[in-house]
Write an enzyme that holds these catalytic residues in place. Structure first.
Site, PDB file in Angstrom:
ATOM      1  CG  HIS A 239      28.174  65.122  19.494  1.00 35.83           C
ATOM      2  ND1 HIS A 239      27.409  65.835  18.604  1.00 35.83           N
ATOM      3  CD2 HIS A 239      29.112  65.977  19.977  1.00 35.83           C
ATOM      4  CE1 HIS A 239      27.890  67.071  18.520  1.00 35.83           C
ATOM      5  NE2 HIS A 239      28.928  67.178  19.350  1.00 35.83           N
TER       6      HIS A 239
ATOM      7  CE  LYS B 158      38.266  39.903  44.883  1.00 37.09           C
ATOM      8  NZ  LYS B 158      39.209  40.448  45.865  1.00 37.09           N
TER       9      LYS B 158
ATOM     10  CD  GLU C 163      40.347  39.444  38.414  1.00 44.85           C
ATOM     11  OE1 GLU C 163      41.024  39.252  39.460  1.00 44.85           O
ATOM     12  OE2 GLU C 163      39.127  39.664  38.418  1.00 44.85           O
TER      13      GLU C 163
ATOM     14  N   GLY D 223      43.447  49.980  48.336  1.00 39.69           N
ATOM     15  CA  GLY D 223      43.744  49.795  46.913  1.00 39.69           C
ATOM     16  C   GLY D 223      43.363  50.999  46.076  1.00 39.69           C
ATOM     17  NE  ARG D 224      37.380  52.279  48.028  1.00 39.54           N
ATOM     18  CZ  ARG D 224      37.345  51.152  48.720  1.00 39.54           C
ATOM     19  NH1 ARG D 224      37.936  50.073  48.256  1.00 39.54           N
ATOM     20  NH2 ARG D 224      36.736  51.078  49.892  1.00 39.54           N
TER      21      ARG D 224
ATOM     22  CE  LYS E  59      46.171  46.927  51.111  1.00 36.33           C
ATOM     23  NZ  LYS E  59      45.071  47.697  51.685  1.00 36.33           N
TER      24      LYS E  59
ATOM     25  CD  GLU F  25      36.724  48.422  45.416  1.00 36.67           C
ATOM     26  OE1 GLU F  25      37.804  48.983  45.691  1.00 36.67           O
ATOM     27  OE2 GLU F  25      36.656  47.425  44.682  1.00 36.67           O
TER      28      GLU F  25
HETATM   29  O1  F6P Z   1      38.492  43.153  44.325  1.00 40.79           O
HETATM   30  C1  F6P Z   1      38.559  44.504  44.654  1.00 40.79           C
HETATM   31  C2  F6P Z   1      39.957  44.897  44.946  1.00 40.79           C
HETATM   32  O2  F6P Z   1      40.339  44.375  46.161  1.00 40.79           O
HETATM   33  C3  F6P Z   1      40.134  46.404  44.910  1.00 40.79           C
HETATM   34  O3  F6P Z   1      39.760  47.010  46.082  1.00 40.79           O
HETATM   35  C4  F6P Z   1      41.589  46.511  44.593  1.00 40.79           C
HETATM   36  O4  F6P Z   1      41.927  47.789  44.165  1.00 40.79           O
HETATM   37  C5  F6P Z   1      41.725  45.460  43.534  1.00 40.79           C
HETATM   38  O5  F6P Z   1      40.865  44.418  43.963  1.00 40.79           O
HETATM   39  C6  F6P Z   1      43.103  44.927  43.304  1.00 40.79           C
HETATM   40  O6  F6P Z   1      43.635  44.361  44.450  1.00 40.79           O
HETATM   41  P1  F6P Z   1      45.171  44.036  44.554  1.00 40.79           P
HETATM   42  O7  F6P Z   1      45.920  45.296  44.431  1.00 40.79           O
HETATM   43  O8  F6P Z   1      45.361  43.389  45.903  1.00 40.79           O
HETATM   44  O9  F6P Z   1      45.528  43.079  43.444  1.00 40.79           O
END
Ligand code: F6P
Length: 509
Positions: A369, A478, A201, A252-253, A195, A338
């Protein structure tokens, strides 16, 4: 829009009194013995989902009080404000409008939504028809990974093109390094899903993927890379020209319905993706229009509040009895925790009560199990949520009746228990569960199931008076990781706590 926090409503004290008088002594076995109509009274039909709520520690009087609580909190006005696109994400001054993404009605503000959807689906179809492309790698994390990955797995029976779908999320290079050797640059498309297009990452994995692509002799980045983002400028700066956008009002979620859903569309096709949206929209309409007393997201959300704030249960376990739903628990963890893992209300005031439960689970029957021992005989009561699917999409004889027998038996065993004087073989019973039943696992029913979960999280968050749509809690780590990354290189431990300094030194030694 006026919201009232649950503990500041007149009915809150009535609920506390009701819990003290009867709620804490509630016994499911007695409730069924006394009420032949309990299953019907506590069942709820909703689009694509039938819910049996009868094995929950609730009676008609308590549910009536909880419904009053919802009204006194202003739940309906809050819900309507979300559907209207008001800026209910108050700490970021943003609308929360994922429901618009699945609304087929054409209104002026929806033109860009539909144009983007059409473009994204046309791209998905062109990729599906492109036999030179064999592998699609989604690089994204959190909401830019969990929803698409969960849905692609869940709808495997509808994936017709035979393309291999890969999901890389972790900054741990072991993940990407394990995928790359399976790929050929000329037959792979990388989808960079973010987003913000700043998440470290995703940016790190995207850089490494691009470096690998170029090192393999890849040249046509426009063909082999696409970005799914609200930050098209950053994607362009990264060197990606094929982009599909969305908007800041998609959290995002809550974003699998947007361009972030492209892997789903590639897997199941444009019509499948539209069916997914239609299923979610049907659940939206149910949530928006059904009376509170027969509104499934509302009834589930009220139970969540009853369990968390009155019974004091601190977790909820989800057990999907369908192996294709194996990533559903992970997806729901982000959605619930979240969204509602907050310790202050929307005005920033500390809350005197608990919010999001810990959400956890594994597909059935595997969990049986592993940790079901604790569910049946442990010291904590964990409300369970079973998800079962009536129809099997395989032809192996015997399996599906056995699976369904197991899910029914677990819910039954948790409730009825078994008396044994010896202690070790005693099952206390009276352990609550919700049973969600789908006729079939299809794009539409999956869409409805996920929208149901989104809205039940909305309901509890609304009553708790919190902002369910920000996630400030992820920021501190972060920032510190950036600082520590530099210290790992330099060895500078000045100003660090003793533990971090000690570990850092050990890692550098
Ligand atoms: O760090 C949390 C977060 O902002 C989530 O809410 C989001 O889904 C995820 O990181 C990824 O964010 P992006 O889509 O901006 O890379």
């Amino acid at each position: 829009m006026a919201r009232t926090r649950c503990d500041r409503t007149p009915v809150w004290h009535q609920l506390l009194a009701a819990f003290d008088a009867t709620g804490k002594h509630f016994d499911l076995r007695t409730a069924f013995a006394q009420d032949a109509g309990r299953f019907t009274r506590f069942s709820q039909e909703a689009p694509y989902v039938f819910a049996d709520l009868s094995k929950n520690r609730i009676d008609a009087d308590t549910e009536a009080l909880l419904l009053t609580l919802a009204s006194q909190c202003g739940l309906e006005a809050h819900r309507d404000a979300m559907f209207a696109g008001d800026a209910i994400n108050s700490t970021e001054q943003r609308a929360v409008w994922h429901t618009l993404l699945r609304n087929p009605a054409v209104a002026p503000e929806q033109a860009k939504v539909h144009a983007t959807l059409d473009a994204m689906l046309a791209y998905a179809e062109s990729l599906r028809a492109d036999s030179a492309i064999t592998d699609v790698v989604n690089i994204g994390i959190g909401g830019s990974d969990l929803g698409p990955q969960m849905a692609v797995l869940a709808l495997d029976a509808f994936a017709t093109t035979g393309k291999r779908m890969h999901f890389v999320s972790n900054v741990d290079g072991h993940e990407l390094a394990a995928v790359l050797p399976k790929l050929k640059a000329g037959s792979t498309v990388f989808l960079i899903a973010s987003k913000t297009f700043t998440t470290i990452e995703t940016m790190t994995n995207a850089q490494s993927a691009k470096a690998w692509f170029l090192a393999q002799g890849g040249t046509d980045t426009a063909r082999h890379f696409a970005a799914l983002t609200t930050n098209v400028a950053a994607a362009n700066a990264f060197g990606i020209t094929t982009t599909f956008g969305f908007w800041d009002w998609v959290g995002g979620r809550y974003s699998m319905w947007s361009a972030i859903g492209l892997p789903i569309a590639i897997a199941i096709g444009a019509q499948g993706f539209r069916d997914l949206l239609a299923g979610a929209h049907a659940m939206d309409e149910h949530f928006r229009t059904a009376p509170l007393a027969s509104n499934l997201p509302v009834r589930l959300g009220l139970l969540d509040v009853w369990y968390r704030n009155f019974h004091g249960f601190t977790s909820r376990s989800i057990a999907p009895y369908h192996s294709a739903l194996r990533r559903l628990p992970a997806y729901l963890q982000q959605l619930e925790m979240e969204s509602n893992g907050k310790r202050v209300d929307a005005s920033g005031e500390a809350l005197p009560f608990g919010t999001a439960p810990v959400l956890w689970g594994e597909p059935g029957t595997n969990g049986q199990h592993a940790y079901f021992q604790m569910l049946h005989q442990g010291t904590d009561v964990v409300p369970m949520e079973f998800v079962a699917v009536k129809k099997a999409r395989h032809a192996l004889p015997g399996h599906h009746p056995l699976l369904l027998a197991n899910v029914l038996a677990q819910a039954q065993a948790l409730m009825v228990g078994k008396a044994d004087s010896g202690g070790h073989k005693n099952f206390p019973g009276n352990r609550p569960s919700t049973f969600l039943l789908l006729d079939d696992l299809t794009p539409a029913s999956l869409g409805a199931l996920i929208a149901l979960q989104e809205h039940r999280v909305f309901v509890s968050g609304s009553l708790w008076g919190i902002n369910s749509f920000d996630q400030w809690g992820v920021e501190l780590g972060k920032v510190l990781a950036k600082d520590i990354e530099a210290r790992l290189a330099s060895g500078d431990v000045s100003g660090l706590d003793g533990s971090t300094a000690g570990l850092l030194a050990r890692l550098r030694a």
